[in-house]
Design a protein around this motif. Structure first.
Motif, PDB file in Angstrom:
ATOM      1  N   SER A 146       0.710  -0.896   0.100  1.00  0.00           N
ATOM      2  CA  SER A 146      -0.178   0.307  -0.463  1.00  0.00           C
ATOM      3  C   SER A 146       0.917   1.442   0.231  1.00  0.00           C
ATOM      4  CB  SER A 146      -0.933  -0.047   1.276  1.00  0.00           C
ATOM      5  OG  SER A 146       0.248  -0.028   2.426  1.00  0.00           O
ATOM      6  N   ALA A 147       0.469   2.482  -0.422  1.00  0.00           N
ATOM      7  CA  ALA A 147       0.853   3.991  -0.614  1.00  0.00           C
ATOM      8  C   ALA A 147       1.124   3.744   1.324  1.00  0.00           C
ATOM      9  CB  ALA A 147       0.034   4.842  -1.062  1.00  0.00           C
ATOM     10  N   LYS A 191       5.704   4.601   2.608  1.00  0.00           N
ATOM     11  CA  LYS A 191       5.561   6.007   2.793  1.00  0.00           C
ATOM     12  C   LYS A 191       6.323   5.976   4.143  1.00  0.00           C
ATOM     13  CE  LYS A 191       2.083   8.544   0.516  1.00  0.00           C
ATOM     14  NZ  LYS A 191       1.079   9.675   0.940  1.00  0.00           N
ATOM     15  N   GLU A 192       5.794   5.106   5.016  1.00  0.00           N
ATOM     16  CA  GLU A 192       6.756   4.544   6.035  1.00  0.00           C
ATOM     17  C   GLU A 192       8.456   4.519   5.335  1.00  0.00           C
ATOM     18  OE1 GLU A 192       4.528   2.258   8.636  1.00  0.00           O
ATOM     19  OE2 GLU A 192       2.595   3.094   8.476  1.00  0.00           O
ATOM     20  N   VAL A 193       8.222   3.359   4.980  1.00  0.00           N
ATOM     21  CA  VAL A 193       9.831   3.050   4.440  1.00  0.00           C
ATOM     22  C   VAL A 193      10.670   3.963   3.937  1.00  0.00           C
ATOM     23  CG1 VAL A 193      11.116   1.600   2.456  1.00  0.00           C
ATOM     24  CG2 VAL A 193       8.679   0.962   4.321  1.00  0.00           C
TER      25      VAL A 193
END
Length: 122
Positions: free
Chosen positions: A108-109, A113-115
């Protein structure tokens, strides 16, 4: 599968790729993925004269199922040209295109983004 396509080392192919497809740049094969699998349907062409030598080779390769990339490599033709040739065969009902199997669901997006944020924090 070796074929003589070259007159000599400097001449290049006997028939230019754009001539093989009648100068067309678009066909029903435009959306073919590189790893889409091509198989013959078992239907014989109505008239062998309607099939180019390259398309006949595609039908031979697709008898055992082959990817678009493998076919392009074996024919030593550009991918765009091979897509048009396969699209024409598909329109005639001579080949079936099976999209590549998706191995895993896409992340998921939010996870992406967390990565990215985690990598920036390093």
């Amino acid at each position: 599968m070796t074929r003589k396509e070259w007159l000599d080392d400097d001449a290049g192919p006997v028939v230019r790729p754009f001539a093989l497809i009648g100068g067309r740049a678009r066909s029903s094969g435009d959306d073919l993925d590189l790893i889409a699998l091509i198989t013959t349907t078992g239907v014989s062409p109505r008239d062998r004269a309607d099939i180019s030598p390259e398309q006949a080779t595609i039908l031979e390769l697709a008898a055992d199922t082959a990817s678009v990339a493998d076919i392009a490599s074996d024919l030593n033709l550009a991918l765009g040209v091979v897509r048009v040739l396969i699209g024409d065969l598909q329109d005639q009902g001579l080949v079936r295109v099976r999209p590549p199997a998706q191995v895993a669901p896409l992340p998921s997006a939010r996870i992406l983004k967390e990565v990215i944020n985690g990598l920036r924090a390093l």
